[in-house]
Design a protein around this motif. Structure first.
Motif, PDB file in Angstrom:
ATOM      1  N   ILE A   1       0.839  -1.199   0.000  1.00 48.19           N
ATOM      2  CA  ILE A   1       0.000   0.000   0.000  1.00 48.19           C
ATOM      3  C   ILE A   1       0.876   1.251   0.000  1.00 48.19           C
ATOM      4  N   ALA A   2       2.150   1.077   0.319  1.00 43.77           N
ATOM      5  CA  ALA A   2       3.074   2.223   0.274  1.00 43.77           C
ATOM      6  C   ALA A   2       3.207   2.781  -1.137  1.00 43.77           C
ATOM      7  N   LEU A   3       2.892   1.984  -2.152  1.00 44.16           N
ATOM      8  CA  LEU A   3       2.989   2.489  -3.527  1.00 44.16           C
ATOM      9  C   LEU A   3       2.069   3.680  -3.764  1.00 44.16           C
ATOM     10  N   PRO A   4       0.745   3.565  -3.504  1.00 43.25           N
ATOM     11  CA  PRO A   4      -0.103   4.748  -3.687  1.00 43.25           C
ATOM     12  C   PRO A   4       0.332   5.935  -2.839  1.00 43.25           C
ATOM     13  N   TRP A   5       0.800   5.656  -1.606  1.00 46.85           N
ATOM     14  CA  TRP A   5       1.270   6.743  -0.744  1.00 46.85           C
ATOM     15  C   TRP A   5       2.432   7.476  -1.394  1.00 46.85           C
ATOM     16  N   SER A   6       3.432   6.716  -1.858  1.00 47.82           N
ATOM     17  CA  SER A   6       4.633   7.351  -2.410  1.00 47.82           C
ATOM     18  C   SER A   6       4.321   8.082  -3.703  1.00 47.82           C
ATOM     19  N   VAL A   7       3.470   7.488  -4.546  1.00 48.77           N
ATOM     20  CA  VAL A   7       3.111   8.136  -5.809  1.00 48.77           C
ATOM     21  C   VAL A   7       2.358   9.438  -5.542  1.00 48.77           C
ATOM     22  N   THR A   8       1.417   9.391  -4.585  1.00 48.01           N
ATOM     23  CA  THR A   8       0.637  10.591  -4.262  1.00 48.01           C
ATOM     24  C   THR A   8       1.527  11.701  -3.714  1.00 48.01           C
ATOM     25  N   LEU A   9       2.447  11.342  -2.809  1.00 51.37           N
ATOM     26  CA  LEU A   9       3.347  12.345  -2.232  1.00 51.37           C
ATOM     27  C   LEU A   9       4.287  12.907  -3.290  1.00 51.37           C
ATOM     28  N   ASP A  10       4.799  12.032  -4.168  1.00 48.93           N
ATOM     29  CA  ASP A  10       5.657  12.521  -5.249  1.00 48.93           C
ATOM     30  C   ASP A  10       4.912  13.528  -6.126  1.00 48.93           C
TER      31      ASP A  10
END
Length: 288
Positions: free
Chosen positions: A240-249
């Protein structure tokens, strides 16, 4: 669902922590940032216990070696990821981090002797494939070898920390989860922080202290998650860290997601849902 929810909340806070650390890494050394982090956590812990005696439970433990191993793993993980995100975009760093579910499953099998359902392996593999698809544009552009090495070492020590959390699931309270790693972290980093000390202004000091609050809260959430569920069940949810990192980027650094990134995110979400469905079905079958 308590374990997966706690895990996803913790990973979400780690994403915010990493974005904040990336900003701070341009002005402060890793040692100074980590010194502020651990000092803030210890200050908050003792202020809370002064206001409400006994908050967080007992400081004594019957497993000093496990707590020592956990403290060392957390210190190494925090240091390595801080250095990694100084040299890498969030997305590239998280590409390496997404190997953590596999490491966690292997350690759960070898160190904890826990059975790992085949579904957990399969859906972790699907989730990892989604990550590769999502980050394909970043991979094609290359990156810092030192940054990738730091991210790899940080991921290994993160997996060790997660495995030790599971071993400590019988201990109640969270005070020990903060006291031991924060004390070691402060003692280990403070001498080096003084070598390249940069006096922060008020906004920077608040950001440095926020790192401590974010790291402490995220760490406790992850530890609690592994008290409620096994590594085999939780491993796929780490993606689930993928959506988090993409959103923050996208929101913080202006890196809009490409088509493969969106497609990979869909695959990751599907892997999480199907893993949970498989575990629930397996549990129901076992009760019949």
């Amino acid at each position: 669902m308590k374990g997966p929810v706690l895990l996803m909340l913790g990973i979400g806070l780690f994403g915010v922590l990493d974005a904040n650390s990336k900003f701070l890494s341009g002005d402060f050394s890793a040692a100074q940032a980590l010194t502020f982090r651990h000092a803030t956590l210890l200050l908050l812990l003792f202020l809370l216990r002064a206001a409400w005696p006994g908050t967080g439970g007992d400081f004594r433990t019957g497993h000093p070696r496990l707590h020592a191993l956990r403290a060392v793993a957390m210190l190494c993980s925090g240091l390595m990821f801080f250095l990694a995100f100084r040299h890498l975009p969030l997305a590239d760093g998280y590409l390496v981090f997404f190997t953590a579910p596999f490491m966690t499953l292997v350690l759960a099998r070898l160190a904890l002797r826990e059975s790992v359902p085949r579904a957990a392996w399969i859906w972790s593999g699907v989730g990892f494939a989604g990550v590769l698809l999502a980050l394909m544009p970043s991979l094609s552009g290359g990156g810092s070898a030192f940054g990738f090495l730091c991210a790899a070492l940080g991921t290994v020590t993160y997996a060790v920390n997660i495995t030790v959390n599971r071993s400590l699931k019988a201990e109640s309270g969270i005070a020990r989860l903060v006291l031991f790693p924060s004390t070691l972290g402060l003692l280990a980093t403070a001498p080096f922080a003084g070598l390249h000390w940069v006096t922060p202004d008020v906004p920077q000091a608040l950001a440095l202290m926020a790192n401590g609050i974010l790291a402490g809260t995220a760490t406790v959430l992850l530890a609690l998650a592994f008290r409620h569920a096994t590594p085999a069940r939780l491993a796929p949810f780490e993606f689930i860290a993928l959506p988090w990192s993409v959103t923050l980027d996208w929101l913080v650094f202006g890196n809009a997601p490409a088509g493969p990134t969106i497609a990979g995110g869909v695959v990751v979400a599907l892997a999480c849902l199907m893993s949970e469905r498989a575990v629930i079905q397996g549990t129901s079958s076992g009760k019949r």
